[in-house]
Scaffold this motif. Structure first.
Motif, short mmCIF file in Angstrom:
data_model
loop_
_atom_site.label_atom_id
_atom_site.label_comp_id
_atom_site.label_asym_id
_atom_site.label_seq_id
_atom_site.Cartn_x
_atom_site.Cartn_y
_atom_site.Cartn_z
N ARG A 78 38.30 12.55 56.81
CA ARG A 78 37.24 12.43 57.88
C ARG A 78 37.45 13.84 58.62
O ARG A 78 38.41 14.52 58.64
CB ARG A 78 37.72 11.32 58.83
CG ARG A 78 39.13 11.62 59.50
CD ARG A 78 39.26 10.27 60.27
NE ARG A 78 40.41 10.48 61.38
CZ ARG A 78 40.91 9.55 62.15
NH1 ARG A 78 40.34 8.09 62.21
NH2 ARG A 78 41.95 9.61 62.75
N ILE A 88 33.79 10.77 56.06
CA ILE A 88 33.10 11.22 55.04
C ILE A 88 32.73 10.30 53.84
O ILE A 88 33.79 9.66 53.35
CB ILE A 88 33.82 12.44 54.36
CG1 ILE A 88 34.35 13.61 55.63
CG2 ILE A 88 33.33 13.33 53.22
CD1 ILE A 88 35.27 14.70 54.89
N CYS A 103 28.83 17.56 53.46
CA CYS A 103 29.37 16.37 53.39
C CYS A 103 28.60 15.32 54.12
O CYS A 103 28.00 15.89 55.31
CB CYS A 103 30.91 16.37 54.33
SG CYS A 103 31.94 17.37 53.53
N VAL A 105 28.45 12.27 56.54
CA VAL A 105 29.40 11.42 57.14
C VAL A 105 28.61 10.31 58.16
O VAL A 105 27.46 10.62 58.32
CB VAL A 105 29.98 12.39 58.27
CG1 VAL A 105 30.85 13.68 57.42
CG2 VAL A 105 29.45 13.05 59.08
#
Length: 110
Positions: A78, A88, A103, A105
């Motif tokens: 994260r 993530i 990423c 998220v």
């Protein structure tokens, strides 16, 4: 063709963390998040939607975070961005050149 990524757009400082399980003394474990690195990133909102979970509405806010390439960046880690927690869920190299990672998220608590 994907849009090009420029290092100058990575202007938000974030903390990258990984979860390290800590034994709780009863056969289980507690989560302990440890700092891996401080990184500069670009954060872009992708979507926001409301879903029903266990009979109550829950918001799901997702973003795309772009950082310089790192071998140790994985799903399940994260980012901390101020008081915000960005979990993530997917990591990929959009240019396939080993320069940047994007990423996907989910913002926790939003």
């Amino acid at each position: 063709m994907a849009a090009r990524i420029f290092a100058g757009t990575l202007r938000h400082e974030m903390v990258l963390q990984r979860m390290a399980p800590v034994p709780d003394g009863q056969g289980g474990h507690a989560e302990d998040w440890q700092e891996v690195a401080r990184v500069f990133a670009r954060i872009e909102p992708v979507s926001a939607r409301s879903v029903t979970v266990a009979d109550h509405a829950e918001a799901r806010v997702t973003h795309r975070v772009t950082v310089r390439f790192r071998d140790d960046l994985k799903n399940g880690m994260r980012f901390l961005f101020g008081e915000r927690v960005l979990e993530i869920s997917a990591v990929h190299d959009p240019e396939e050149r080993g320069r940047f990672l994007q990423c996907l998220v989910r913002e926790a608590g939003r």
